[in-house]
Design a protein around this motif. Structure first.
Motif, mmCIF file in Angstrom:
data_model
loop_
_atom_site.group_PDB
_atom_site.id
_atom_site.type_symbol
_atom_site.label_atom_id
_atom_site.label_comp_id
_atom_site.label_asym_id
_atom_site.label_seq_id
_atom_site.Cartn_x
_atom_site.Cartn_y
_atom_site.Cartn_z
ATOM 1 N N GLY A 55 -21.284 4.644 8.146
ATOM 2 C CA GLY A 55 -20.108 4.522 7.106
ATOM 3 C C GLY A 55 -19.798 3.280 6.504
ATOM 4 N N THR A 56 -20.480 2.204 7.249
ATOM 5 C CA THR A 56 -20.285 0.863 6.906
ATOM 6 C C THR A 56 -20.741 0.483 5.370
ATOM 7 N N LEU A 57 -21.676 1.095 5.101
ATOM 8 C CA LEU A 57 -22.268 0.848 3.517
ATOM 9 C C LEU A 57 -22.419 2.002 3.123
ATOM 10 N N CYS A 104 -23.636 -4.717 -0.179
ATOM 11 C CA CYS A 104 -24.818 -4.429 0.582
ATOM 12 C C CYS A 104 -25.193 -5.658 1.106
ATOM 13 N N ILE A 105 -24.264 -6.419 1.763
ATOM 14 C CA ILE A 105 -24.810 -7.515 2.910
ATOM 15 C C ILE A 105 -24.808 -6.985 4.175
ATOM 16 N N ALA A 106 -25.999 -7.343 4.574
ATOM 17 C CA ALA A 106 -26.133 -6.804 5.912
ATOM 18 C C ALA A 106 -27.079 -7.670 6.787
ATOM 19 N N ILE A 107 -26.921 -7.735 8.067
ATOM 20 C CA ILE A 107 -27.807 -8.784 9.051
ATOM 21 C C ILE A 107 -28.126 -7.842 10.248
ATOM 22 N N ASP A 108 -29.447 -7.935 10.336
ATOM 23 C CA ASP A 108 -30.125 -7.454 11.525
ATOM 24 C C ASP A 108 -28.969 -7.967 12.697
ATOM 25 N N TYR A 132 -29.595 -10.704 14.953
ATOM 26 C CA TYR A 132 -29.197 -12.059 14.442
ATOM 27 C C TYR A 132 -27.976 -12.273 13.810
ATOM 28 N N PHE A 133 -27.200 -11.513 14.192
ATOM 29 C CA PHE A 133 -25.551 -11.725 13.975
ATOM 30 C C PHE A 133 -25.147 -13.376 14.612
ATOM 31 N N ASN A 134 -24.206 -13.832 13.817
ATOM 32 C CA ASN A 134 -23.604 -15.120 14.418
ATOM 33 C C ASN A 134 -24.654 -16.068 14.259
ATOM 34 N N ASN A 135 -25.593 -16.313 13.573
ATOM 35 C CA ASN A 135 -26.555 -17.221 13.419
ATOM 36 C C ASN A 135 -26.469 -17.971 11.961
ATOM 37 N N GLY A 136 -25.222 -17.583 11.357
ATOM 38 C CA GLY A 136 -25.206 -18.187 10.093
ATOM 39 C C GLY A 136 -26.008 -17.563 8.843
ATOM 40 N N PHE A 137 -26.675 -16.474 9.250
ATOM 41 C CA PHE A 137 -27.247 -15.928 7.949
ATOM 42 C C PHE A 137 -26.444 -15.314 7.152
ATOM 43 N N GLY A 138 -25.188 -14.725 7.544
ATOM 44 C CA GLY A 138 -24.126 -14.136 6.586
ATOM 45 C C GLY A 138 -23.820 -15.195 5.791
ATOM 46 N N ASP A 139 -23.334 -16.293 6.128
ATOM 47 C CA ASP A 139 -23.086 -17.572 5.261
ATOM 48 C C ASP A 139 -23.872 -17.841 4.157
ATOM 49 N N ARG A 140 -25.161 -17.853 4.714
ATOM 50 C CA ARG A 140 -26.445 -18.393 3.777
ATOM 51 C C ARG A 140 -26.597 -17.308 2.634
ATOM 52 N N THR A 143 -15.296 -1.964 4.216
ATOM 53 C CA THR A 143 -14.190 -1.163 5.073
ATOM 54 C C THR A 143 -14.289 -1.761 6.505
ATOM 55 N N VAL A 144 -15.113 -2.711 6.782
ATOM 56 C CA VAL A 144 -14.992 -3.295 8.042
ATOM 57 C C VAL A 144 -15.024 -5.005 8.126
ATOM 58 N N ALA A 145 -15.496 -5.351 7.112
ATOM 59 C CA ALA A 145 -15.707 -7.022 7.168
ATOM 60 C C ALA A 145 -14.831 -7.766 6.576
ATOM 61 N N HIS A 195 -12.147 -9.334 7.043
ATOM 62 C CA HIS A 195 -11.824 -10.641 7.605
ATOM 63 C C HIS A 195 -12.819 -11.612 7.343
ATOM 64 N N TRP A 196 -14.034 -11.303 7.516
ATOM 65 C CA TRP A 196 -15.162 -12.069 7.527
ATOM 66 C C TRP A 196 -15.139 -12.812 6.073
ATOM 67 N N PHE A 197 -14.935 -11.909 4.956
ATOM 68 C CA PHE A 197 -14.756 -12.331 3.503
ATOM 69 C C PHE A 197 -13.484 -13.319 3.406
ATOM 70 N N GLU A 245 -12.076 -15.092 5.521
ATOM 71 C CA GLU A 245 -12.468 -16.286 5.993
ATOM 72 C C GLU A 245 -13.149 -17.430 4.926
ATOM 73 N N ARG A 246 -13.952 -16.612 4.040
ATOM 74 C CA ARG A 246 -14.696 -17.495 3.161
ATOM 75 C C ARG A 246 -14.163 -17.401 1.757
ATOM 76 N N GLY A 247 -12.924 -17.726 1.527
ATOM 77 C CA GLY A 247 -12.406 -17.893 0.181
ATOM 78 C C GLY A 247 -12.090 -16.736 -0.667
HETATM 79 C C1 LIG Z 1 -20.523 -9.263 8.271
HETATM 80 C C2 LIG Z 1 -21.849 -9.774 8.568
HETATM 81 C C3 LIG Z 1 -22.547 -9.781 7.255
HETATM 82 C C4 LIG Z 1 -21.837 -11.242 9.099
HETATM 83 O O1 LIG Z 1 -22.954 -11.776 9.430
HETATM 84 P P1 LIG Z 1 -23.415 -12.970 10.253
HETATM 85 O O2 LIG Z 1 -24.885 -13.451 9.822
HETATM 86 O O3 LIG Z 1 -23.127 -12.337 11.859
HETATM 87 O O4 LIG Z 1 -22.177 -13.767 9.992
HETATM 88 P P2 LIG Z 1 -22.326 -15.583 10.285
HETATM 89 O O5 LIG Z 1 -23.211 -16.028 11.438
HETATM 90 O O6 LIG Z 1 -22.468 -16.179 8.808
HETATM 91 O O7 LIG Z 1 -20.671 -15.576 10.800
HETATM 92 C C5 LIG Z 1 -20.373 -15.361 12.156
HETATM 93 C C6 LIG Z 1 -18.869 -15.261 12.142
HETATM 94 O O8 LIG Z 1 -18.135 -14.333 11.463
HETATM 95 C C7 LIG Z 1 -17.775 -13.576 12.368
HETATM 96 N N1 LIG Z 1 -17.647 -12.276 12.015
HETATM 97 C C8 LIG Z 1 -18.886 -11.258 12.154
HETATM 98 N N2 LIG Z 1 -18.476 -10.167 11.491
HETATM 99 C C9 LIG Z 1 -17.091 -10.209 11.342
HETATM 100 C C10 LIG Z 1 -16.151 -9.185 11.022
HETATM 101 N N3 LIG Z 1 -16.513 -8.025 10.637
HETATM 102 N N4 LIG Z 1 -14.838 -9.795 10.699
HETATM 103 C C11 LIG Z 1 -14.605 -10.989 11.109
HETATM 104 N N5 LIG Z 1 -15.350 -11.860 11.504
HETATM 105 C C12 LIG Z 1 -16.575 -11.552 11.621
HETATM 106 C C13 LIG Z 1 -18.358 -13.870 13.658
HETATM 107 O O9 LIG Z 1 -17.194 -13.656 14.917
HETATM 108 C C14 LIG Z 1 -18.557 -15.302 13.911
HETATM 109 O O10 LIG Z 1 -17.661 -16.063 13.898
HETATM 110 P P3 LIG Z 1 -16.976 -17.054 14.970
HETATM 111 O O11 LIG Z 1 -18.317 -17.867 15.022
HETATM 112 O O12 LIG Z 1 -15.739 -17.667 14.755
HETATM 113 O O13 LIG Z 1 -16.855 -16.018 16.034
HETATM 114 C C15 LIG Z 1 -22.491 -8.936 9.542
HETATM 115 O O14 LIG Z 1 -21.857 -8.662 10.498
HETATM 116 C C16 LIG Z 1 -23.191 -7.514 9.064
HETATM 117 O O15 LIG Z 1 -24.068 -7.473 8.613
HETATM 118 N N6 LIG Z 1 -22.220 -6.348 9.251
HETATM 119 C C17 LIG Z 1 -22.501 -5.362 8.871
HETATM 120 C C18 LIG Z 1 -22.516 -4.998 7.483
HETATM 121 C C19 LIG Z 1 -21.299 -5.423 6.728
HETATM 122 O O16 LIG Z 1 -20.021 -4.962 7.213
HETATM 123 N N7 LIG Z 1 -21.339 -5.674 5.431
HETATM 124 C C20 LIG Z 1 -20.160 -5.964 4.617
HETATM 125 C C21 LIG Z 1 -19.856 -4.910 3.523
HETATM 126 S S1 LIG Z 1 -20.666 -5.149 2.237
#
Ligand SMILES: CC(C)(COP(=O)(O)OP(=O)(O)OC[C@H]1O[C@@H](n2cnc3c(N)ncnc32)[C@H](O)[C@@H]1OP(=O)(O)O)[C@@H](O)C(=O)NCCC(=O)NCCS
Length: 441
Positions: free
Chosen positions: A319-321, A363-367, A370-378, A400-402, A404-406, A408-410
């Motif tokens: 249900g994430t995507l 549809c941003i998704a990382i295998d 390879y989480f936490n390798n900066g692929f999401g940021d790139r 629905t689940v990420a 905070h990730w966004f 933290e990225r502005g």
């Molecule tokens: C969210 C996602 C894209 C991050 O990708 P990633 O390549 O692992 O991220 P990065 O390496 O660039 O960043 C890693 C940091 O983000 C943090 N992080 C990862 N997922 C997170 C989340 N859901 N909420 C908050 N922070 C998150 C990690 O803890 C790490 O931080 P830290 O180094 O301070 O511990 C990846 O977890 C993913 O594919 N998730 C499932 C799909 C999804 O939710 N997509 C978004 C909806 S469109």
């Protein structure tokens, strides 16, 4: 029926890995402990399958526990210094016999091909030879290691030729000096130096645990060079045989890594199918030390549809995507970018224009490997760049689940009403996704 479908889906999903691994050289270390494990017969089956799928295999086996046992039987004590066995002249005959017997046992296991077994009709040829030239380890701290040796040269040309003729090459922990003497070497050293000499695609180290574990016992699927060094140092403080084995595997992986072997896998020899799971599934089943400088971030093309589908399928299922059909993905493929590693799609993201000034990152998704390798940021940075090139000044994302990730990225959270009308109309109120926005100017 559902089991059948799972098998079919699993087989299809492994196709990209089969293509990626074909004709690549994998060097596999089977420690003496791995040879003594009940799971060895399954490992042999899986290695045979890899061979049948076109992987060029060099197997290096050790014999540490077997040598200790055989020497004990003869009433000979094993002496160690700095964690290395001192191989005395009187031990060499027993070592020769023990190691030879293990090599022969492996040969026989690879030959088994009874009808109805997984290796039926596999017709595998294992080749052995004097491919490792050794020299004495010498005298250290005043201690003469005698017949304990180190690698002097690997006959990589001869090994490569055997591989190209569709043979599996089997090496043991014994090497031969130019004076014709036999030396007892570390199988880890041989495996690493062979992988380096052959410029192997992978070094695979079979270890007792599922992979490298963190302090809480959680598997670390993907290791950077720094992680590997950190965990090797951490394990040095422990005194048990299992930690020692994993530490040696990590050190071997690090040595290979700094000599251009870009991928080393640490995989359990105890768990049935771990090799196949690590090499042919997205989830894997071990720890991988890899250099990610070999990945490619590029626009997606129609051939990426299968890879993207298998990447996002688990996220759709949980249900994430939002679900996307193959047909929809094919139509929208131009909106996607992917990161490809070793021919496998390990990350994707899409940019959908909503209006002349707004776009949606979707549809941003990382295998998970390879989480936490900066692929999401790139991916995010790349999507923002494309958005700016298209003169978009606002980027929305629905998640629905990420969130905070966004954040933290502005991005900032906004009300659904802030979405352009055409996108609002498609908002799914049942999913209750958070809407986030980032101004690109
Ligand atoms: C969210 C996602 C894209 C991050 O990708 P990633 O390549 O692992 O991220 P990065 O390496 O660039 O960043 C890693 C940091 O983000 C943090 N992080 C990862 N997922 C997170 C989340 N859901 N909420 C908050 N922070 C998150 C990690 O803890 C790490 O931080 P830290 O180094 O301070 O511990 C990846 O977890 C993913 O594919 N998730 C499932 C799909 C999804 O939710 N997509 C978004 C909806 S469109």
């Amino acid at each position: 029926m559902s089991n059948n479908n799972e098998m079919i889906d699993g087989f299809r999903a492994s196709a990209s890995y089969i293509n990626a691994h074909r004709n690549k050289i994998f060097v596999v270390l089977l420690s003496g402990e791995a040879l003594a494990d009940d799971n060895l017969k399954n490992i042999v089956c899986d290695l045979s399958l890899l061979h049948s799928l076109g992987v060029k295999l060099v197997l290096v086996h050790g014999a540490r526990p077997q040598i200790t046992q055989a020497l004990e039987k003869q009433g000979l004590q094993s002496r160690y210094h700095r964690n290395r066995r001192i191989t005395e002249a009187e031990c060499i005959e027993t070592i020769k016999q023990t190691v030879g017997a293990l090599s022969v046992t492996l040969e026989s296991m690879f030959t088994r091909g009874l009808s109805g077994t997984p290796m039926h009709d596999a017709d595998i040829r294992l080749c052995r030879g004097n491919f490792v030239t050794a020299k004495p380890l010498g005298i250290h701290d005043g201690i003469d290691f005698q017949y304990t040796g180190q690698v002097r040269k690997i006959q990589n040309g001869a090994i490569a030729q055997l591989l190209s003729n569709n043979n599996i090459v089997l090496l043991s922990n014994l090497g031969y000096s130019l004076t014709g003497e036999i030396f007892n070497l570390s199988a880890e050293e041989i495996a690493t130096k062979v992988a380096i000499a052959l410029n192997a695609e992978k070094l695979i180290l079979m270890i007792p645990s599922e992979g490298v574990m963190d302090d809480e016992g959680k598997l670390i699927a993907s290791l950077t060079e720094e992680d590997a060094k950190f965990h090797a140092n951490r394990l040095a403080e422990k005194d048990d045989a299992e930690s020692n084995c994993i530490r040696h595997a990590l050190l071997a992986a690090l040595r290979a890594y700094s000599n251009n072997v870009h991928r080393s896998h640490l995989i359990s020899y105890r768990s049935n199918g771990s090799l196949l799971q690590e090499l042919f599934t997205r989830e894997g089943n071990g720890s991988l030390l890899s250099s990610d400088s070999f990945d490619k971030l590029r626009n997606a093309v129609i051939n990426d549809v299968t890879g993207i589908l298998s990447l996002i399928k688990p996220l759709e299922e949980n249900g994430t995507l939002v679900e996307r059909s193959r047909e929809r993905l094919e139509t929208e493929i131009d909106n996607f970018v992917v990161i490809e590693l070793e021919g496998i799609t390990i990350a994707c993201a899409a940019l959908y224009p909503i209006s002349v000034e707004c776009g949606e990152l979707a549809c941003i998704a990382i295998d998970p490997h390879y989480f936490n390798n900066g692929f999401g940021d790139r991916l995010l940075a790349h999507i923002e760049k494309i958005a700016k090139e298209k003169s978009l000044n606002k980027l929305f994302v629905l998640t629905t689940v990420a969130a905070h990730w966004f954040l933290e990225r502005g991005f900032v959270e906004v009300d659904v009403a802030m979405l352009p009308e055409e996108r609002q109309a498609l908002y799914n109120f049942q999913r209750k996704s958070k809407v986030l926005k980032k101004d690109l100017n």
